[in-house]
Design an enzyme around this catalytic site. Sequence first.
Site, mmCIF file in Angstrom:
data_model
loop_
_atom_site.group_PDB
_atom_site.id
_atom_site.type_symbol
_atom_site.label_atom_id
_atom_site.label_comp_id
_atom_site.label_asym_id
_atom_site.label_seq_id
_atom_site.Cartn_x
_atom_site.Cartn_y
_atom_site.Cartn_z
ATOM 1 N N LYS A 156 0.814 -1.217 0.000
ATOM 2 C CA LYS A 156 0.000 0.000 0.000
ATOM 3 C C LYS A 156 0.851 1.272 0.000
ATOM 4 O O LYS A 156 0.403 2.323 -0.435
ATOM 5 C CB LYS A 156 -0.990 -0.027 1.156
ATOM 6 C CG LYS A 156 -2.038 -1.110 0.935
ATOM 7 C CD LYS A 156 -3.162 -1.122 1.927
ATOM 8 C CE LYS A 156 -4.202 -2.150 1.559
ATOM 9 N NZ LYS A 156 -3.714 -3.551 1.673
HETATM 10 C C1 LIG Z 1 -4.188 -4.636 1.036
HETATM 11 C C2 LIG Z 1 -3.372 -5.854 0.865
HETATM 12 C C3 LIG Z 1 -3.701 -6.861 -0.069
HETATM 13 C C4 LIG Z 1 -4.965 -6.816 -0.906
HETATM 14 O O1 LIG Z 1 -4.971 -5.780 -1.847
HETATM 15 P P1 LIG Z 1 -6.324 -5.353 -2.585
HETATM 16 O O2 LIG Z 1 -5.944 -4.161 -3.379
HETATM 17 O O3 LIG Z 1 -7.290 -5.038 -1.486
HETATM 18 O O4 LIG Z 1 -6.791 -6.488 -3.411
HETATM 19 C C5 LIG Z 1 -2.851 -7.942 -0.198
HETATM 20 N N1 LIG Z 1 -1.744 -8.065 0.549
HETATM 21 C C6 LIG Z 1 -1.387 -7.134 1.462
HETATM 22 C C7 LIG Z 1 -0.169 -7.346 2.283
HETATM 23 C C8 LIG Z 1 -2.185 -5.992 1.654
HETATM 24 O O5 LIG Z 1 -1.837 -5.058 2.568
#
Ligand SMILES: *Cc1c(COP(=O)(O)O)cnc(C)c1O
Length: 490
Positions: free
Chosen positions: A128
Amino acid sequence: MHYQSTRGYASSSDSSVGFSEILLGGLAPDGGLYLPKSYPQVTADELNAWRSLSYADLSYEVLRKFATDIPEADLKAITHKTYTAEVYKNARPGESAQAITPLRTVVEQDGRKLVLQALSNGPTLAFKDMAMQLLGNLFEYALAKNGAELNIFGATSGDTGSAAEYAMRGKKGIRVFMLSPHQKMSAFQTAQMFSLQDPNIFNIAVEGVFDDCQDMVKAVSNDLEFKSRHKIGTVNSINWARVVAQVVYYFRGYLSATTSNDQKVSFTVPSGNFGNICAGHIARMMRLPIAQLVVATNENDVLDEFFRTGVYRVRKSAETYHTTSPSMDISKASNFERFVFDLLGGDHARVKALFAKVETHGGFDLSGQAGSDGDEFKKVAEYGFVSGKSVHADRLQTIRKVEKEFGLTVDTHTADGIKVALEHWREAETMIVLETALPAKFNETIQEALGRDAERPVGFENIEALPQRFEVMPADVQKMKAYIAQHTGL
Ligand SMILES: *Cc1c(COP(=O)(O)O)cnc(C)c1O
């Protein structure tokens, strides 16, 4: 570049909603999600020219196709401030921090390759950061331009909240009020957030569970007068700028894994809210030569069910599992409407009707079977999508297998990705699995799988011992509003 809502807002040819207008917002006024009126197309010549660019320059080239209302020199400065080796410094030994999202070949056999693309080298060790760091700089820029302020108010059970705080810390014109369930996050995640001492970051530990936090955010967001007086905004995963920022690393991964545009690669993406893989879909719509887009879910398999059957069925809270890949524990996939819009050929009225049905009937059915809402499931393959699911036992087994056979420790979400990637990996195919977090973040499960701790990047050795700054509060909306009012001074 003009934007429209998936449900029709601003879709007429004389309306012009620009990137800067939707930058600070979330949903469109009609409850839909924003998309460009048409996807920019990338030519073979452009792709060739982009092969040798730095990550910052590549992100500038991609972003300028979408953010046409930001002066190019400003955009370039923002991307160069964001994508630096200092910000994405948590590369593993042998990886290049300069690459920002370095690739690592896990295994090469019989002319096919399995590759990990590290998206987790930023400040909070999860993918993120890739988008949120850019968002922080874009927000600061846009607010300064208008002499405006923004108070970000959200709830987190881990990754999103910390990525938002690390992106917004110290930014002028921005405060972050982040709710989390008191004593319910891991010690590592708690320490990451609560050790921030920046005066514009407010950590609020709510005496309750994550749903209580979310209910409080909803209650405050529904009070429109309060929301506008206190300039409350959000940074959730449906934010368009976050999606666009993620498009860039699909280009980077493709260009780094190939030598000519005749080659195709596939991507496997650990998925929850469909945010990350939605960016892969958009890259493919821009003509990036992607073969398969593999959706990997955990026990919360809303998306796997759709991509296997054409039935989209959201889950109730009681049917939403708490798993050991917790950042994918979702009951509905909030970005999925963007793909459905493309799958339905841009039919706003049908998108609106289907997502109204999600509210009233908990889902919709595009399987083409008798009584279904349509037969578009048969077109899904044209978009490259396939899917699979991984559960706790698979996760442990994959973490062990990857360590034993390839000498690499992966986190639980990435393990879900690898498990599903192996099921879809074809002859002569380069498969890139997106690594969405470093294993140190989910140490409890690494211990369970390997009987030892995950390595921690430099600087994280003792974060649990750092002084923590947070406020404990009951799940009381009035008290929350008073706290916000007191600290925004508005
Ligand atoms: C948020 C997240 C995901 C999922 O991502 P999306 O965009 O919600 O599909 C997968 N792995 C990690 C470590 C995350 O923080």
